[in-house]
Design an enzyme around this catalytic site. Sequence first.
Site, mmCIF file in Angstrom:
data_model
loop_
_atom_site.group_PDB
_atom_site.id
_atom_site.type_symbol
_atom_site.label_atom_id
_atom_site.label_comp_id
_atom_site.label_asym_id
_atom_site.label_seq_id
_atom_site.Cartn_x
_atom_site.Cartn_y
_atom_site.Cartn_z
ATOM 1 N N LYS A 130 0.844 -1.199 0.000
ATOM 2 C CA LYS A 130 0.000 0.000 0.000
ATOM 3 C C LYS A 130 0.875 1.243 0.000
ATOM 4 C CE LYS A 130 -1.883 2.846 2.839
ATOM 5 N NZ LYS A 130 -1.959 4.043 1.983
ATOM 6 N N GLU A 143 9.139 0.872 11.163
ATOM 7 C CA GLU A 143 10.153 1.915 10.941
ATOM 8 C C GLU A 143 9.449 3.232 11.171
ATOM 9 O OE1 GLU A 143 13.224 1.409 10.513
ATOM 10 O OE2 GLU A 143 13.526 -0.493 9.452
ATOM 11 N N CYS A 198 13.149 10.438 7.926
ATOM 12 C CA CYS A 198 13.131 9.908 9.297
ATOM 13 C C CYS A 198 14.508 9.989 9.928
ATOM 14 C CB CYS A 198 12.622 8.475 9.294
ATOM 15 S SG CYS A 198 13.509 7.443 8.140
ATOM 16 N N GLU A 235 9.230 15.412 16.282
ATOM 17 C CA GLU A 235 9.717 15.324 14.906
ATOM 18 C C GLU A 235 8.985 16.375 14.070
ATOM 19 O OE1 GLU A 235 8.529 11.851 12.599
ATOM 20 O OE2 GLU A 235 10.600 11.659 11.934
HETATM 21 P P1 TAP Z 1 1.659 8.016 8.528
HETATM 22 O O1 TAP Z 1 0.580 8.999 8.573
HETATM 23 O O2 TAP Z 1 1.896 7.169 9.724
HETATM 24 O O3 TAP Z 1 1.350 7.112 7.234
HETATM 25 C C1 TAP Z 1 2.223 6.102 6.788
HETATM 26 C C2 TAP Z 1 1.448 5.079 5.986
HETATM 27 O O4 TAP Z 1 0.495 4.418 6.826
HETATM 28 C C3 TAP Z 1 0.630 5.673 4.841
HETATM 29 O O5 TAP Z 1 0.634 4.778 3.754
HETATM 30 C C4 TAP Z 1 -0.754 5.775 5.449
HETATM 31 O O6 TAP Z 1 -1.767 5.759 4.478
HETATM 32 C C5 TAP Z 1 -0.796 4.524 6.284
HETATM 33 N N1 TAP Z 1 -1.770 4.557 7.376
HETATM 34 C C6 TAP Z 1 -2.271 5.648 8.017
HETATM 35 N N2 TAP Z 1 -3.153 5.263 8.976
HETATM 36 C C7 TAP Z 1 -3.212 3.916 8.925
HETATM 37 C C8 TAP Z 1 -3.941 2.931 9.669
HETATM 38 N N3 TAP Z 1 -4.766 3.269 10.643
HETATM 39 N N4 TAP Z 1 -3.754 1.624 9.360
HETATM 40 C C9 TAP Z 1 -2.909 1.263 8.384
HETATM 41 N N5 TAP Z 1 -2.201 2.147 7.647
HETATM 42 C C10 TAP Z 1 -2.337 3.460 7.924
HETATM 43 O O7 TAP Z 1 3.077 8.663 8.239
HETATM 44 P P2 TAP Z 1 3.442 9.763 7.142
HETATM 45 O O8 TAP Z 1 3.066 11.101 7.652
HETATM 46 O O9 TAP Z 1 2.961 9.351 5.821
HETATM 47 O O10 TAP Z 1 5.035 9.587 7.120
HETATM 48 C C11 TAP Z 1 5.859 10.326 7.930
HETATM 49 C C12 TAP Z 1 6.366 9.520 9.117
HETATM 50 O O11 TAP Z 1 7.040 8.347 8.683
HETATM 51 C C13 TAP Z 1 7.392 10.258 9.940
HETATM 52 O O12 TAP Z 1 7.136 10.089 11.298
HETATM 53 C C14 TAP Z 1 8.708 9.584 9.579
HETATM 54 O O13 TAP Z 1 9.719 9.686 10.534
HETATM 55 C C15 TAP Z 1 8.273 8.193 9.360
HETATM 56 N N6 TAP Z 1 9.256 7.493 8.531
HETATM 57 C C16 TAP Z 1 10.058 6.565 9.103
HETATM 58 C C17 TAP Z 1 10.993 5.913 8.333
HETATM 59 C C18 TAP Z 1 11.889 4.900 8.944
HETATM 60 S S1 TAP Z 1 12.671 3.975 7.913
HETATM 61 N N7 TAP Z 1 12.002 4.753 10.231
HETATM 62 C C19 TAP Z 1 11.122 6.213 6.986
HETATM 63 C C20 TAP Z 1 10.288 7.175 6.446
HETATM 64 C C21 TAP Z 1 9.340 7.804 7.240
HETATM 65 P P3 TAP Z 1 -2.395 7.127 3.852
HETATM 66 O O14 TAP Z 1 -1.449 8.222 4.125
HETATM 67 O O15 TAP Z 1 -2.512 6.809 2.418
HETATM 68 O O16 TAP Z 1 -3.710 7.266 4.520
#
Ligand code: TAP
Length: 452
Positions: free
Chosen positions: A154, A229, A263, A356
């Site tokens: 996804k 992650e 991240c 963050e």
């Molecule tokens: P999230 O809002 O957590 O979303 C990440 C993914 O999870 C998206 O595909 C989102 O889908 C999905 N998602 C959201 N709610 C969900 C639920 N209830 N059940 C299942 N899936 C769900 O994060 P973001 O804002 O996109 O990304 C930023 C965050 O990712 C930051 O905190 C960053 O640090 C972290 N990050 C960590 C790493 C590593 S490797 N540690 C790498 C990159 C990013 P939709 O958005 O399509 O709804």
Amino acid sequence: MTTTQVVNPATEQVVTTLELLGAAETDAAIERAQRAAAGWREVAPGDRARLLRRFAEAVDANLEQLARLEVANAGHTIGNARWEAGNVRDVLHFAAGIPERLLGNQIPVAGGVDITFHEPLGVVGVIVPWNFPMPIAAWGFGPALAAGNAVVLKPAELTPLTAIRLGELALEAGVPEGVFQVLPGKGSVVGQRFVTHPAVRKVVFTGSTEVGKQIMAGCARQVKRVTLELGGKSANIVFADADLERAAATAPYGVFDNAGQDCCARSRILVQRSVFDRFLELLEPAVRGVRVGDPADEATEMGPLISASHRARVASFIEPSTKVAFTGTQPDGPGFWYPPTVVLPDAPSDRLLTEEVFGPVVAVVAFEDEADAVRIANDTEYGLSGSIWTNDVGRALRVSRGVEAGNLSVNSHSSVRYWTPFGGFKQSGLGRELGPDAALAFTETKNVFIAT
Ligand code: TAP
């Protein structure tokens, strides 16, 4: 059927409109994956390896197209986007070495022969955030496929385009139908089904710590395997004995790369007090010199933020009382721009030191000595990454051992290499991706005793 508009964050123009999958379609895809997994695990190791190599070659042949797609969809600079597509190719080539080397043990025991097998799990669900759509997807699907699993992926709703193209390339390369499916949709619908559908035996989630905790709690109901992650608040620790010019010249790239939506961003710079003022003097021109603008321009070093709402969130961290030391530039006109920003928080409890930001904002603080540096670096719930700048090799090793984080670099800001393990301590995650043990996160160890 719900649809979503994919927007170019540098221009605010609509790139395309996509249909999002609902729960019933997600279930159908998971069941297709379950059927495909039964056949995929039986494909001879050499043939599975060959198919993954072909998939890697297809990515390589389409590298420029994938990179351009990411520039348009995520606003990544073209240089970064090429690296990201190249990373997918490399992860697949590396994963292609797995099927023929997935060795078990023969363990000496009394009364017979004992052997272990690394069995595939079945269907693996990979949930990807919008910040690095290509690499983060590949770190999950590459080794998962290599170990004999089927994958449902996804992508984030904001950035589905490269993932969809990677799904097409897998099919063109000969990966059997149903083995690797890309399912664009909402986290609350498609992602949640990965958590609740019993045929999905593992969820690999990359995203916010908040959602990660919900995924982990949901997976607990089925004792479902999970790799997480999550977020970070990494420290870039600069000692007085370091090459200060280099430390200051590179610090902006350790945090402002991908507009800080990383991240591993070193979003806290810890500087030894005796060189604090000098370091800031050197940092200022480096920050002002970061080239912010059109991500398709080869010379650009930083693009826009992903969306208007994310920009508003980043901006909300800068309050009227925040001490802003200096900022870099940003273009005028459309696009979700935010300038590189350097802040000087007064108190350790300041949100800019504890939360963050996920944008181009860095906090600089002073420390007294080695012990103080390690204490401040560890004064966070996160533990993903970090850098240590010093010319004393003993200190570099002591501080590396002292900092509670999964990926550290000395006199460098590099965190990610597909040869080496990647993941977080504390609330930055659970489990490791990449590296020599990547496949073991996608297998169960089975022990078999044969009486002789
Ligand atoms: P999230 O809002 O957590 O979303 C990440 C993914 O999870 C998206 O595909 C989102 O889908 C999905 N998602 C959201 N709610 C969900 C639920 N209830 N059940 C299942 N899936 C769900 O994060 P973001 O804002 O996109 O990304 C930023 C965050 O990712 C930051 O905190 C960053 O640090 C972290 N990050 C960590 C790493 C590593 S490797 N540690 C790498 C990159 C990013 P939709 O958005 O399509 O709804």
